[in-house]
Design a protein around this motif. Structure first.
Motif, PDB file in Angstrom:
ATOM      1  N   TYR A  19      -1.604   2.466   5.346  1.00  0.00           N
ATOM      2  CA  TYR A  19      -2.978   2.338   4.842  1.00  0.00           C
ATOM      3  C   TYR A  19      -3.942   3.114   5.736  1.00  0.00           C
ATOM      4  N   SER A  20      -3.866   2.887   7.044  1.00  0.00           N
ATOM      5  CA  SER A  20      -4.760   3.585   7.967  1.00  0.00           C
ATOM      6  C   SER A  20      -4.532   5.090   7.903  1.00  0.00           C
ATOM      7  N   TRP A  44       0.855  -1.180   0.000  1.00  0.00           N
ATOM      8  CA  TRP A  44       0.000   0.000   0.000  1.00  0.00           C
ATOM      9  C   TRP A  44       0.897   1.237   0.000  1.00  0.00           C
ATOM     10  N   GLN A  77     -11.739   0.092   5.570  1.00  0.00           N
ATOM     11  CA  GLN A  77     -12.062   1.359   4.908  1.00  0.00           C
ATOM     12  C   GLN A  77     -13.524   1.723   5.108  1.00  0.00           C
ATOM     13  N   GLU A  78     -14.422   0.750   4.979  1.00  0.00           N
ATOM     14  CA  GLU A  78     -15.844   1.021   5.170  1.00  0.00           C
ATOM     15  C   GLU A  78     -16.122   1.492   6.596  1.00  0.00           C
ATOM     16  N   SER A 130      -3.537   6.809   5.374  1.00  0.00           N
ATOM     17  CA  SER A 130      -4.103   7.342   4.136  1.00  0.00           C
ATOM     18  C   SER A 130      -5.617   7.490   4.232  1.00  0.00           C
ATOM     19  N   LEU A 131      -6.264   6.563   4.904  1.00  0.00           N
ATOM     20  CA  LEU A 131      -7.717   6.675   5.099  1.00  0.00           C
ATOM     21  C   LEU A 131      -8.057   7.899   5.946  1.00  0.00           C
ATOM     22  N   THR A 182      -8.905  -5.262   4.470  1.00  0.00           N
ATOM     23  CA  THR A 182      -8.576  -3.840   4.432  1.00  0.00           C
ATOM     24  C   THR A 182      -9.725  -3.032   3.825  1.00  0.00           C
ATOM     25  N   TRP A 183     -10.433  -3.633   2.886  1.00  0.00           N
ATOM     26  CA  TRP A 183     -11.606  -2.955   2.320  1.00  0.00           C
ATOM     27  C   TRP A 183     -12.666  -2.760   3.401  1.00  0.00           C
ATOM     28  N   VAL A 208     -13.941   2.893   8.717  1.00  0.00           N
ATOM     29  CA  VAL A 208     -13.331   4.205   8.952  1.00  0.00           C
ATOM     30  C   VAL A 208     -14.232   5.314   8.407  1.00  0.00           C
ATOM     31  N   TRP A 209     -14.797   5.118   7.226  1.00  0.00           N
ATOM     32  CA  TRP A 209     -15.691   6.133   6.662  1.00  0.00           C
ATOM     33  C   TRP A 209     -16.936   6.309   7.518  1.00  0.00           C
TER      34      TRP A 209
END
Length: 259
Positions: A86-87, A46, A62-63, A89-90, A58-59, A65-66
């Motif tokens: 990755y975290s 990543w 992402q869900e 960047s989110l 990881t997907w 975190v949003w």
């Protein structure tokens, strides 16, 4: 019905089917079993750093975190640092969205949201690569055992300044270690947020996969999760997440704080 609501209802119906399909869930575990000897999870990066994770997991992060919009993500286990990047960047995207909504410019040198990583051994070459990354301003690292009281106190001090906290546990996978991590860090999780316990899949894999490790079937993150839940009713397994993913190393590992 509103078309957005109609689509979401369709997705929920799809997940209902996956939850009920025990054969498909078993087939997914077989897939993971067959891919594991090839170290499949080692094959992904990543933003330039190796991230030893299943892309599906990881997907899902992402869900979450949003949806949760955490101020702080706490991660035990750093390795090459890809998960931290990755975290980060989110969280950078969340800050960008917030700034855009307010009509402001985002100052990358003063991030509102951060990631805290803990590892008993942050190897020099990995630390150097993480600190040299463009997202390093969002990352703080603590070297030490994640279950040592000194480490826990440092983490609590960082978390004290956050309104919403999400936790990911992915270090030593032995039952006692994961249970101690859960006791230490799950209380930091905000109501409505999650503590994600990775590699619960150890419990459902052949013992030979763990023969040189201090963990294995019967002594795994999954056994720790179920032991933890017996005395912590404020958490529950969100099984719809791992069931919709199918390919995941975190079955029973997405713990939602409900109280």
């Amino acid at each position: 019905m509103d078309p957005h609501e109609q689509f979401r209802a369709e997705v929920e119906h799809n997940i209902d089917g996956l939850v009920a399909d025990a054969d498909l869930q078993a087939l997914s575990r077989i897939w993971i079993r067959e891919a594991t000897p090839y170290k499949w999870t080692y094959n992904f990066t990543w933003l330039g750093r190796p991230a030893i994770q299943v892309p599906n997991d990881t997907w899902a992060l992402q869900e979450l975190v949003w949806k949760i919009r955490p101020d702080l993500i706490i991660e035990t286990g750093i390795a090459h640092g890809g998960s931290l990047i990755y975290s980060a960047s989110l969280l950078a995207l969340l800050d960008l969205c917030d700034a855009t909504e307010r009509g402001e410019l985002l100052d990358p040198k003063k991030p509102a949201r951060k990631v805290l990583g803990i590892d008993i051994d942050i190897r020099a070459h990995n630390r150097q690569a993480i600190e040299a990354h463009p997202l390093s301003a969002r990352i703080e690292m603590i070297e030490g055992s994640s279950i040592a009281e000194e480490t826990i106190e440092k983490v609590r001090a960082v978390a004290a300044g956050a309104n919403r906290v999400l936790v990911c546990l992915d270090s030593n996978h032995a039952h006692d270690h994961v249970l101690a991590e859960l006791e230490a860090y799950a209380p930091l999780v905000s109501p409505g947020s999650y503590c994600i316990v990775f590699d619960t899949v150890v419990e459902d894999m052949p013992a030979v996969f763990s023969e040189h490790r201090p963990w294995g079937p019967g002594d795994s993150p999954k056994t720790a999760v179920h032991a933890f839940l017996k005395s912590h009713p404020e958490f529950e397994i969100d099984s719809r997440i791992d069931k919709k993913l199918l390919i995941t190393v975190a079955e029973d590992g997405f713990l939602k704080r409900t109280g």
